[in-house]
Structure formats: structure tokens, C-alpha cells
Design an enzyme around this catalytic site. Structure first.
Site, PDB file in Angstrom:
ATOM      1  N   TYR A  61      73.727  70.375   2.791  1.00 16.73           N
ATOM      2  CA  TYR A  61      72.771  69.733   1.893  1.00 16.73           C
ATOM      3  C   TYR A  61      72.479  68.321   2.397  1.00 16.73           C
ATOM      4  O   TYR A  61      73.402  67.606   2.782  1.00 16.73           O
ATOM      5  CB  TYR A  61      73.337  69.633   0.468  1.00 16.73           C
ATOM      6  N   GLU A  63      69.724  66.061   0.859  1.00 15.06           N
ATOM      7  CA  GLU A  63      68.596  65.501   0.097  1.00 15.06           C
ATOM      8  C   GLU A  63      68.402  64.030   0.456  1.00 15.06           C
ATOM      9  O   GLU A  63      69.371  63.281   0.587  1.00 15.06           O
ATOM     10  CB  GLU A  63      68.838  65.676  -1.404  1.00 15.06           C
ATOM     11  N   ASP A 206      44.167  69.786   7.996  1.00 13.31           N
ATOM     12  CA  ASP A 206      45.210  70.813   8.079  1.00 13.31           C
ATOM     13  C   ASP A 206      45.016  71.543   9.410  1.00 13.31           C
ATOM     14  O   ASP A 206      44.084  72.337   9.566  1.00 13.31           O
ATOM     15  CB  ASP A 206      45.053  71.768   6.894  1.00 13.31           C
ATOM     16  N   THR A 232      51.618  73.804  10.087  1.00 14.05           N
ATOM     17  CA  THR A 232      52.800  74.652  10.101  1.00 14.05           C
ATOM     18  C   THR A 232      53.397  74.519  11.495  1.00 14.05           C
ATOM     19  O   THR A 232      52.746  74.025  12.420  1.00 14.05           O
ATOM     20  CB  THR A 232      52.458  76.134   9.836  1.00 14.05           C
ATOM     21  N   LYS A 235      52.886  78.753  14.003  1.00 15.85           N
ATOM     22  CA  LYS A 235      51.699  79.468  14.500  1.00 15.85           C
ATOM     23  C   LYS A 235      51.561  79.163  15.992  1.00 15.85           C
ATOM     24  O   LYS A 235      52.456  79.499  16.748  1.00 15.85           O
ATOM     25  CB  LYS A 235      50.470  79.080  13.676  1.00 15.85           C
ATOM     26  N   ARG A 241      59.434  79.018  11.042  1.00 18.71           N
ATOM     27  CA  ARG A 241      58.511  78.950   9.899  1.00 18.71           C
ATOM     28  C   ARG A 241      58.760  77.638   9.159  1.00 18.71           C
ATOM     29  O   ARG A 241      59.883  77.384   8.714  1.00 18.71           O
ATOM     30  CB  ARG A 241      58.736  80.127   8.956  1.00 18.71           C
TER      31      ARG A 241
HETATM   32  N1  DSN Z   1      48.748  83.015   6.020  1.00 19.16           N
HETATM   33  C1  DSN Z   1      48.343  82.128   7.078  1.00 19.16           C
HETATM   34  C2  DSN Z   1      47.421  82.767   8.043  1.00 19.16           C
HETATM   35  O1  DSN Z   1      47.613  83.933   8.325  1.00 19.16           O
HETATM   36  O2  DSN Z   1      46.512  82.137   8.544  1.00 19.16           O
HETATM   37  C3  DSN Z   1      47.795  80.880   6.565  1.00 19.16           C
HETATM   38  O3  DSN Z   1      48.793  80.234   5.847  1.00 19.16           O
END
Ligand code: DSN
Length: 423
Positions: A61, A63, A206, A232, A235, A241
Site C-alpha cells: 500500500y 497512498e 487524450d 493509457t 495501447k 493496463r
Molecule cells: N476501449 C478502448 C478502445 O478500444 O479504444 C478505449 O478505451
């Protein structure tokens, strides 16, 4: 023991405790190894990234922020989180990085928490035009608690910046969101900043989908323009993730507070370690080549599909993603995504702009190149993939078994050419 090379040890450990889960992970490994992954938001991390996710850091933990925690015993995770922050700032040229968001949606939620109040007006791209749930969808917190004004794309699949400006002048939003989960053109972040400045709005970019392209210079960066940049890490960036927020120093304290205690509790330090590793990988020259190949591969796939007589929204792609428009063929995204799965290609049905079908049926399929590029696919393989897709579209209603079998064989050949997680 089975024969999964580097994955054998992990599977063996799980098997000893929970055979049911071990069998399912093994099946998932086989699925990933033996199918062509074209979901534009997925990727294959390095073994090092995966190992960090499964490390002892999951027990801690922490925080608070590095060196300012609410718990003792944080001397190691402090240094790990600091490394992730330093690398994120370096990779994107940002003044401040918060690496704690559990996901892109939570990163966006933290920006909302800091920048706007419930009921305020926020502008974002409409989900069915390529935006994201957390950019104002009525079923998401962003759409439920804020007055959302959505913009979309024109018939060429491009953002109409003049229309964005008109909407901004009319509705005077406090926050404008740019960035998308299904948009194939270069985004003009400078233009968005000019519009935001005209109405005195904050700008959130974003870049979840295009993060690797931005980091390596293959897509213009929003960092000089936007107040906040969210992404994110799983990707194109090819990490675990999770999410990251980048911002100007003047917003650092407020953003950090919005993440914790605003919208999250304890950070996931095992995931933050994996983010640090992925960011180190992304700073390498090999990653720059990877990002370039993502684009070359996407263009090759789009070219192959067009050659086969299929339509792509906007007529092609400038990044990693494209949407197959099936209206001319009178086919649905649902049927085509399903037949592709039978043929060994994973993709997702997706609306096309002004789609006559519902989001559960759709007239499109979204296709992306990041995962197959990690595997080693080159342009020639993308051309073959496009041909397989074109054949699959033709039989998406009938799903003729003999043709499905033949297509499955062809996709498996491509997978075997580029083995995954075997050494
Ligand atoms: N679910 C994602 C995507 O497939 O683009 C976006 O968060």
C-alpha cells in the site's frame, strides 16, 4: 508442463494452486499466439513488463505520492514511482507526470475533478464519431454529471475545426477534450488550443491511442498546447493496463490531489513498476522504429482493403487505426467481426459516422496495426491480412465452413511466421 517457452514457469506456478484458472490462462495464451490481433487498442507487452505486474509490489500500500506517503515501508516503491514519473516526463517532454491512474478513463475523471464542477459545460468528440465514453457519453460519469456538447467528423471522416470553433463560441465550455479512440487522421492540437483560448477553456488532449506515435515524433505532440494530456499505457505504448496524466507544473498539485484522494485510493505499484519498464522501452531507438512500422503497416492494410474494393472511412489512415465501412457491401460490423473471429482475426465492430445501424450491430469494423507490428508483421503480411479480411466480408452472412477453414489456415500461417511469447 506444456510447451509455452517462457510462459511455462508462470503457468506451472498457477496450476499448482488453481488448475481452473491455469487452464483458462493457457487457452488465452494459445488464442493470442494463434490469432491475428487487429483490435486497435491492444498490444503485446514485453516479458519484463508482465513480470513486474506479477511481482511482490502487488503487496504494498502506498497512498500518497513518492516520499509523501500515508504508509511506512515505501522506500522502494517511492523510487520506482519516481523513475516512472521521470521517464514519462522525458518521453513526452512534459513538466509534470502523475503515473497513478488505474486506467485512461480514471485519468480523464481526475482531470474533470480538477478542472470542472458538475453541471459545467464540456466539449468532447461524440463516441459514435470516434470519441470515447469518458469524453461525454450519456452513459458515463462525464455525460451524466456535466453539460456535454459533442462534436463529430465530416463526410471525409475529419474533424471539422470550424464547427468545433462555432460550437465553442456558442456554448462557452470550461473544458474542451480532443483525442479519440477511433480517428484515422492527424489531430491539429494547435488549432484546438487556439479555440480553447478564444473561449478561455481548459484543453485536455487524450492521446491514449496515439501515445507511441506522439512519443516518437510520428504524430504532432499536444504537450506544448494542452493544459492536460492523458494516456493509457497499454495501447500503442505497449505497457501494462493503466493510465498517466501529464500537465503543466501549475496544475501539478491539483491534478495529484484529484487522482488521490479525489478519484482513487492506493496506487497499483506493481503496475507503476511495469509502466516504468515500458517507458524505458519506449525511450529506445527500437521503439521509434516500431512506431514507424505501426504506421507503415496500417497504411499497407488500408491499401490492401481498398484494392480489394472495400471502403475505409476517410479513404485511408494517417496513424495506426482505420474503420472498414461496410455500407456499400450491405454487411454489418457485427457479422463481419464474427466471421473474422472464425477466420482467426480479432477485431471489433464499430459505428461509422452517421451509422444507420445501432451500436450493437454497426456498419463498420475497426482495425489497428499496433499488436501485429509488435509480433513482427511487415507490409507484405498486412497485404495478405487485407485479402483474408476481404474474403471474409464476402461470406459474413453465410459463414461457409469450407471458406472459413481456408481463411483460418491462411491466418494461422501468418501467426506461425511470427511466433509470440516462445523465447
Ligand atoms: N476501449 C478502448 C478502445 O478500444 O479504444 C478505449 O478505451
Amino acid at each position: 508442463m506444456s510447451d509455452y517457452g517462457v510462459m511455462d514457469m508462470e503457468l506451472e506456478i498457477i496450476r499448482k494452486t488453481d488448475l481452473e484458472v491455469a487452464v483458462l490462462i493457457e487457452e488465452e495464451l494459445k488464442r493470442q499466439q494463434n490469432t491475428i490481433e487487429l483490435i486497435a487498442s491492444e498490444n503485446f507487452t514485453s516479458k519484463a513488463v508482465m513480470a513486474a505486474c506479477g511481482s511482490v509490489l502487488t503487496n504494498k500500500y502506498a497512498e500518497g505520492k513518492p516520499y509523501k506517503r500515508f504508509y511506512n515501508g515505501c522506500e522502494n516503491v517511492d523510487k520506482i514511482e519516481e523513475l516512472a514519473q521521470i521517464r514519462a516526463k522525458k518521453l513526452f517532454g512534459a513538466e509534470h507526470a502523475n503515473v497513478q491512474p488505474h486506467s485512461g478513463a480514471q485519468a480523464n475523471m481526475a482531470v474533470f475533478m480538477y478542472a470542472v464542477k458538475p453541471g459545467d459545460t464540456v466539449m468532447g468528440m461524440d463516441l459514435s464519431n470516434g470519441g470515447h465514453l469518458s469524453h461525454g457519453s450519456p452513459v458515463n460519469f462525464s455525460g451524466l454529471y456535466f453539460n456535454i456538447v459533442s462534436y463529430g467528423v465530416n463526410s471525409q471522416g475529419e474533424i471539422d475545426y470550424d464547427n468545433v470553433r462555432e460550437l465553442a463560441l456558442k456554448h462557452r465550455p470550461k473544458l474542451i477534450i480532443c483525442g479519440a479512440s477511433n480517428y484515422s487522421k492527424i489531430i491539429d492540437f494547435k488549432r484546438f488550443k487556439e479555440i480553447a483560448d478564444e473561449v478561455n477553456a481548459y484543453l485536455l488532449a487524450d492521446i491514449a491511442h496515439i501515445a507511441a506515435l506522439v512519443a516518437t515524433g510520428y504524430h504532432p505532440s499536444p504537450v506544448p498546447y494542452a493544459d492536460f494530456v492523458t494516456t493509457t499505457t497499454h495501447k500503442t505504448l505497449r505497457g501494462p493496463r493503466g493510465g498517466i496524466i501529464l500537465c503543466k507544473e501549475k496544475h501539478a498539485l491539483g491534478i495529484d490531489k484529484a487522482v488521490f484522494p479525489g478519484v482513487q485510493g492506493g496506487p497499483l505499484e506493481h503496475i507503476i513498476a511495469a509502466k516504468a519498464i515500458a517507458l524505458k522501452e519506449a525511450l529506445s531507438p527500437e521503439f521509434k522504429q516500431y512506431a514507424n512500422q505501426i504506421i507503415l503497416n496500417a497504411k499497407a492494410l488500408a491499401g490492401s482493403l481498398i484494392n480489394e474494393g472495400l471502403d475505409i472511412v476517410g479513404g485511408g489512415t494517417e496513424n495506426h487505426v482505420m474503420t472498414l465501412d461496410l455500407r456499400k457491401q450491405n454487411k454489418t460490423g457485427k457479422d463481419v467481426a464474427n466471421v473474422l473471429e472464425l477466420a482467426g482475426i480479432t477485431a471489433n465492430k464499430n459505428t461509422v459516422p452517421n451509422d444507420p445501424q445501432s451500436p450493437f450491430v454497426t456498419s463498420g469494423v475497426r482495425l489497428g496495426s499496433p499488436a501485429v507490428t509488435t509480433r513482427g508483421f511487415k507490409e507484405i503480411d498486412m497485404i495478405e491480412t487485407g485479402k483474408i479480411i476481404a474474403e471474409a466480408v464476402k461470406i459474413s452472412d453465410t459463414k461457409e465452413p469450407a471458406i472459413v477453414k481456408e481463411l483460418r489456415k491462411r491466418s494461422l500461417e501468418l501467426c506461425k511466421k511470427y511466433p509470440l511469447y516462445t523465447d
